[in-house]
Design a protein around this motif. Structure first.
Motif, PDB file in Angstrom:
ATOM      1  N   ASP A 156       0.832  -1.206   0.000  1.00 12.85           N
ATOM      2  CA  ASP A 156       0.000   0.000   0.000  1.00 12.85           C
ATOM      3  C   ASP A 156       0.864   1.252   0.000  1.00 12.85           C
ATOM      4  O   ASP A 156       0.526   2.247  -0.641  1.00 12.85           O
ATOM      5  CB  ASP A 156      -0.910   0.007   1.239  1.00 12.85           C
ATOM      6  N   TRP A 165       4.349   9.062 -12.005  1.00 11.31           N
ATOM      7  CA  TRP A 165       3.954   9.237 -10.611  1.00 11.31           C
ATOM      8  C   TRP A 165       3.503  10.682 -10.403  1.00 11.31           C
ATOM      9  O   TRP A 165       4.130  11.621 -10.913  1.00 11.31           O
ATOM     10  CB  TRP A 165       5.114   8.929  -9.668  1.00 11.31           C
ATOM     11  N   GLN A 221       2.212   9.313  -5.823  1.00 11.78           N
ATOM     12  CA  GLN A 221       1.229   8.253  -6.043  1.00 11.78           C
ATOM     13  C   GLN A 221       1.472   7.564  -7.375  1.00 11.78           C
ATOM     14  O   GLN A 221       1.634   8.214  -8.415  1.00 11.78           O
ATOM     15  CB  GLN A 221      -0.196   8.806  -6.014  1.00 11.78           C
ATOM     16  N   LYS A 222       1.484   6.239  -7.329  1.00 17.53           N
ATOM     17  CA  LYS A 222       1.588   5.432  -8.557  1.00 17.53           C
ATOM     18  C   LYS A 222       0.242   5.483  -9.294  1.00 17.53           C
ATOM     19  O   LYS A 222      -0.811   5.526  -8.662  1.00 17.53           O
ATOM     20  CB  LYS A 222       1.936   3.983  -8.190  1.00 17.53           C
ATOM     21  N   PRO A 223       0.247   5.471 -10.627  1.00 17.70           N
ATOM     22  CA  PRO A 223      -1.028   5.487 -11.367  1.00 17.70           C
ATOM     23  C   PRO A 223      -1.929   4.312 -10.983  1.00 17.70           C
ATOM     24  O   PRO A 223      -1.456   3.239 -10.617  1.00 17.70           O
ATOM     25  CB  PRO A 223      -0.586   5.380 -12.835  1.00 17.70           C
ATOM     26  N   LYS A 224      -3.237   4.540 -11.092  1.00 18.59           N
ATOM     27  CA  LYS A 224      -4.211   3.496 -10.784  1.00 18.59           C
ATOM     28  C   LYS A 224      -4.507   2.607 -11.979  1.00 18.59           C
ATOM     29  O   LYS A 224      -5.065   1.528 -11.822  1.00 18.59           O
ATOM     30  CB  LYS A 224      -5.507   4.134 -10.277  1.00 18.59           C
ATOM     31  N   ASP A 225      -4.168   3.089 -13.169  1.00 14.96           N
ATOM     32  CA  ASP A 225      -4.365   2.296 -14.379  1.00 14.96           C
ATOM     33  C   ASP A 225      -3.290   2.681 -15.392  1.00 14.96           C
ATOM     34  O   ASP A 225      -2.361   3.429 -15.074  1.00 14.96           O
ATOM     35  CB  ASP A 225      -5.768   2.484 -14.949  1.00 14.96           C
ATOM     36  N   PRO A 252      -1.301  -0.391  -7.400  1.00 13.85           N
ATOM     37  CA  PRO A 252      -1.840   0.709  -8.200  1.00 13.85           C
ATOM     38  C   PRO A 252      -2.577   1.711  -7.316  1.00 13.85           C
ATOM     39  O   PRO A 252      -3.470   1.347  -6.551  1.00 13.85           O
ATOM     40  CB  PRO A 252      -2.801  -0.001  -9.167  1.00 13.85           C
ATOM     41  N   GLY A 253      -2.180   2.963  -7.410  1.00 13.60           N
ATOM     42  CA  GLY A 253      -2.729   3.982  -6.530  1.00 13.60           C
ATOM     43  C   GLY A 253      -2.019   4.070  -5.197  1.00 13.60           C
ATOM     44  O   GLY A 253      -2.367   4.900  -4.349  1.00 13.60           O
ATOM     45  N   SER A 257      -6.128  -5.262  -9.757  1.00 17.06           N
ATOM     46  CA  SER A 257      -5.570  -3.924  -9.601  1.00 17.06           C
ATOM     47  C   SER A 257      -6.379  -3.054  -8.638  1.00 17.06           C
ATOM     48  O   SER A 257      -5.952  -1.951  -8.302  1.00 17.06           O
ATOM     49  CB  SER A 257      -5.483  -3.238 -10.961  1.00 17.06           C
ATOM     50  N   LYS A 258      -7.537  -3.531  -8.212  1.00 18.42           N
ATOM     51  CA  LYS A 258      -8.379  -2.730  -7.330  1.00 18.42           C
ATOM     52  C   LYS A 258      -7.873  -2.799  -5.892  1.00 18.42           C
ATOM     53  O   LYS A 258      -7.332  -3.811  -5.455  1.00 18.42           O
ATOM     54  CB  LYS A 258      -9.829  -3.224  -7.400  1.00 18.42           C
ATOM     55  N   TRP A 259      -8.085  -1.712  -5.159  1.00 18.22           N
ATOM     56  CA  TRP A 259      -7.644  -1.635  -3.766  1.00 18.22           C
ATOM     57  C   TRP A 259      -8.499  -2.566  -2.918  1.00 18.22           C
ATOM     58  O   TRP A 259      -9.725  -2.608  -3.074  1.00 18.22           O
ATOM     59  CB  TRP A 259      -7.767  -0.199  -3.265  1.00 18.22           C
TER      60      TRP A 259
END
Length: 909
Positions: A578, A640, A659-663, A606-607, A705-707
């Motif tokens: 995380d 980022w 923050q790392k990209p979410k997609d 991701p995120g 990839s979802k939190w």
């Protein structure tokens, strides 16, 4: 001049002398080089009037055989089959050595040096098996595709390709068995006969032994006999069609195997479907209902029953053909099972297209290795000695980090190669027991241990003086005290943790953020105080000049491991942490094109967030600002987003949060593709002895990839990305297996471990699950004041992403090697069905010595395994003076609970 016999080959040589010599050699060796090889030449065409000298040489060199010439088949023609067999042997050896070996390494281990397999690029036993299978399949693909092309080319214009009656009649007045065969078909028979002659010896002495070894050998022998008998019986017309329809299926089989070994999923699935369809059509329909029908019925219309050989050949040949059909049915049963598995897995083929055929033999071989190792380990019980090493504190010995024999000859230390793992071979591992420091005591229980430990347990005080102004650690009397300070924690680590959440509330300690990686952790006070916020930190630092930082962290009861960001990937899967945290970790994030930051990008969810608290963030001098500028350039190149950059006015210490990209949208919209997107064969989860790669791994487009849900709900939630089409560890679907595993360990921990075993859980803090599966054991202990290091062995299915999604921590490891932790690190070691599998490739003695090294005195080990394995374990642990506390046997499985004591041998080695 009289006409030469039709079966005599006469070559025009430059001189009479050489011609006589050549003829004499042929007569001497009696090689039947008649019209089987070349069309006969009319001697008159090479008479005296045809010219001489150089013209004769040119005429000889320009001569071409008449492939369409017909003649009767003869026994002596078969002499070329062993010749072809030797040719196949030589060609196979050359292709294996110079082409298949290189192609196998290229496609299996990857173009960029990373391993296409799940965890390891090293050529261990499993890798060699896969590489060996790849070379076998590559060779068979070359042969079967070549043979199929030849069969089609030879039979394409023949009338019997589409009319089986033509097997036995024509051309003109010819009727079987008085039929002639064309030269090209004779050579094709020698070609295929040579291959099956070679194959019998290859199956015995070269190729991988599989469960269907007996059936494969029967197939090769039956096929060779069919070739021999059908040639002698003048059946080559039917034989050529039989060979063609068999080779066609095998081409697709080998394509499926090759692509599966290379890591593909789609191509093997398509190849397997075509293979299965072709098998049914060609071998189960066309072969019995057309070929065998013709050889058993249609031939009777022309068979001369008055001859002695006709009926004998008829029954022999058809018996062999029916035997071949039986083998086809047997293999179809295995293929059908594979089809069922493929449907259940929604098209995903297992590790080998014929894995049903291969597992049994390999398992038998592994069992032999296990039995042999068990005998060795029983024999290895001995009078132990205490370890002593030149230039190394034996009581702090880490085999893979203190391998001086290797380190003394290391070519470079530019990228901290000397801090990475360099393990001794299994034979070179010291067969001795690591001593205790003088005055060693039972550790102080948690939570008091966070603040103080016995100095005698970690007898190093240089750090206390070296970092005296930074409040890391202080020596007072017989203890080391940890005030919770640090280079970046001037007002204490608790205040620093609050500061980070204040400048970025979305970090939400203990809810949104649960698992964290602390790079360059020092004595791990940051991770120690995050326990108050329900955050579980994986801390690591190199074994360097700042003595025993990780050892101090473990003695305090804080998760930590000795590691470094050097040339190899960290031993964690992709997209799992995380938050990654660096507080003055002294890692050059801008170096080598940002290679180390790309490694953080690989393991960060991701995120997820990167928290950087270092002087470039908040100091304005030229050096720090250049570092800031160069690092920011890297973060921008990998898309980022900097969320906040802030300095705490009370301490003048600052932090920047990225923050790392979410997609993948930000990756795809970059103006410059530098660093590039990683190639498809660069597996982001491969992490055991895998070199870092200067590229960006794409973010999964699935639910993976979802939190995860907020803590603590994520602990028991079934990960959304576990598919019902995937098979779990225990045979059910993956979600069902996950849920069953969670219930199983809740029951075992409550009824057995917390109740029946005589363990004082108030003294338990550091626990290692040596084969964690889904992490159910760690989840069942969540109410206890303990943390669990979940190990997923590299030869087991990769469940580590599931463990991280649950809000737990862990790492990959190969138990044939020592762990990267200090001696006396853990209070309890849990080995659930580990030793039986490890013993097939490694010695139990070495693994138990490693467990003795990392287990604290008065610590416990719980083994669950087969009785025959734990009988050996019991003998060895007794020789180590461990107390056997409990042994229960249920349905062939034994539960063995033992407690390590303070005993150490007096003699040293």
């Amino acid at each position: 001049m009289p006409q030469a016999p039709s079966n005599l080959l006469i070559l025009r040589l430059p001189s009479d002398c050489s011609r006589h010599m050549y003829t004499s050699i042929l007569e001497l060796v009696n090689i039947p080089l008649h019209d089987f090889l070349f069309a006969a030449h009319d001697v008159e065409s090479h008479g005296a009037g045809s010219g001489g000298g150089m013209d004769q040489v040119v005429e000889w060199m320009q001569w071409r055989p008449d492939w369409e010439k017909e003649s009767y088949t003869e026994h002596r023609d078969l002499v070329l089959m062993p010749v072809f067999a030797l040719v196949f042997l030589s060609v196979r050896y050359l292709l294996d050595s110079f082409i298949f070996q290189r192609l196998g390494k290229l496609f299996i281990f990857g173009f960029s040096g990373s391993c296409k397999k799940r965890l390891s690029e090293t050529e261990n036993d499993a890798d060699y098996k896969t590489l060996g299978k790849f070379k076998e399949s590559a060779w068979k693909f070359v042969y079967y595709s070549t043979a199929e092309v030849l069969a089609i080319a030879i039979t394409y214009n023949e009338p019997w390709l589409t009319d089986t009656k033509q097997f036995w009649v024509g051309p003109n007045e010819q009727r079987w068995p008085d039929q002639k065969t064309k030269l090209k078909l004779k050579l094709f028979y020698a070609f295929t006969g040579g291959f099956y002659t070679y194959s019998i010896f290859a199956l015995l002495f070269w190729e991988t032994r599989r469960k269907d070894f007996g059936v494969s050998m029967s197939h090769h022998v039956a096929t060779l006999f069919l070739i021999l008998i059908s040639y002698i019986a003048r059946f080559p017309r039917a034989g050529s069609i039989i060979l063609a329809l068999h080779d066609a299926s095998d081409v697709f089989l080998e394509i499926g195997k090759l692509t599966k070994y290379c890591g593909s999923e789609i191509v093997p699935s398509i190849a397997f479907v075509i293979f299965a369809l072709s098998w049914v059509i060609l071998r189960l329909i066309y072969f019995p209902f057309y070929i065998i029908w013709s050889t058993s019925y249609e031939v009777l219309q022309v068979l001369d029953k008055s001859t002695a050989q006709g009926p004998w050949l008829y029954y022999s040949l058809n018996s062999l053909l029916i035997s071949l059909l039986v083998l086809h049915v047997y293999w179809w049963i295995l293929i059908y099972r594979m089809i069922v598995k493929q449907v259940e897995a929604r098209g995903k083929v297992s590790d080998d297209v014929r894995s049903e055929e291969e597992k049994g033999e390999e398992e038998e071989e592994e069992q032999k290795v296990l039995d042999e190792n068990v005998k060795t380990d029983i024999k290895g019980v001995q009078k132990w000695k205490t370890c002593s090493f030149k230039g190394v504190d034996a009581h702090a010995y880490i085999p893979c980090l203190d391998n001086k024999n290797y380190l003394d000859h290391l070519a470079t230390r530019k990228h901290y190669e000397h801090r990475e793992r360099h393990c001794p071979s299994e034979e070179d591992l010291p067969k001795c027991l690591v001593p205790l420091p003088a005055g060693y005591k039972s550790h102080i229980p948690w939570p008091a241990s966070r603040n103080e430990v016995w100095y005698s347990n970690v007898p190093y005080d240089d750090l206390a003086s070296y970092k005296a102004d930074q409040n890391w650690v202080k020596k007072k009397s017989d203890k080391l005290e940890f005030p919770g300070g640090g280079t970046q924690f001037k007002n204490g680590v608790g205040q620093y943790i609050e500061y980070l959440e204040r400048i970025w509330p979305e970090i939400s300690w203990g809810k949104h953020t649960r698992v964290l990686l602390d790079v360059g952790c020092g004595v791990a006070s940051f991770g120690g105080y995050l326990f108050d916020r329900n955050v579980l930190a994986m801390s690591f630092a190199p074994k360097d000049e700042h003595e025993a930082q990780v050892q101090m962290a473990l003695e305090r009861g804080i998760p930590a491991v000795s590691a470094v960001m050097g040339t190899q990937r960290l031993v964690y899967p992709s997209n799992v942490f995380d938050v990654v945290h660096c507080a003055r970790c002294r890692v050059p994030w801008d170096a080598d094109g940002g290679l180390l930051l790309l490694e953080l990008n690989r393991i960060l969810r991701p995120g997820g967030l990167f928290v950087w608290s270092a002087t470039p963030v908040y100091q304005d001098d030229e050096i720090n600002q250049k570092l800031w500028k160069d690092t920011i350039a890297v973060t921008e190149s990998i898309a980022w987003k900097m969320l906040v950059r802030n300095s705490d006015p009370s301490t003048s210490i600052g932090a920047a949060i990225f923050q790392k990209p979410k997609d993948n949208k930000l990756y795809d919209s970059r103006k410059e593709e530098s660093p590039p997107i990683c190639r498809d064969n660069d597996n982001p989860d491969a992490a055991w002895y895998v070199r870092m790669t200067p590229c960006i791994h794409r973010i999964p487009t699935t639910a993976h990839s979802k939190w995860p849900a907020e803590w603590p709900m994520r602990l028991n939630n079934t990960p959304a990305w576990l598919s019902k089409s995937d098979k779990g560890l225990y045979g059910k679907t993956a979600p069902e297996d996950f849920e069953a595993d969670a219930l199983h360990w809740k029951r075992v921990v409550q009824k057995s471990y917390l109740g029946d075993l005589d363990i004082d859980w108030s003294t338990m803090r550091n626990i290692m699950d040596m084969k964690a599966d889904y992490g159910g054991f760690a989840a069942a202990l969540i109410s206890q004041p303990v943390w669990v290091m979940n190990i997923v062995p590299i030869n087991e299915p990769d469940t580590l992403p599931i463990i991280f999604d649950r809000g737990l921590i862990g790492m990959y490891h190969d138990w044939c090697e020592p762990h990267s932790t200090y001696p006396r690190s853990y209070d309890l070691l849990h080995a659930n069905h580990l030793l039986g599998s490890i013993s097939k490739t490694c010695k139990l003695e070495n693994l138990l010595l490693e467990m003795d090294r990392i287990l604290r005195p008065d610590g416990w080990a719980i083994f669950r395994d087969e009785v025959k394995v734990l009988n050996v374990v019991q003998e060895i642990v007794k020789s180590l003076h461990w107390d056997v506390k409990q042994m229960n046997t249920k349905k062939g499985e034994e539960i063995l609970a033992v407690q390590k004591r303070f005993w150490r041998p007096h003699a040293s080695t």
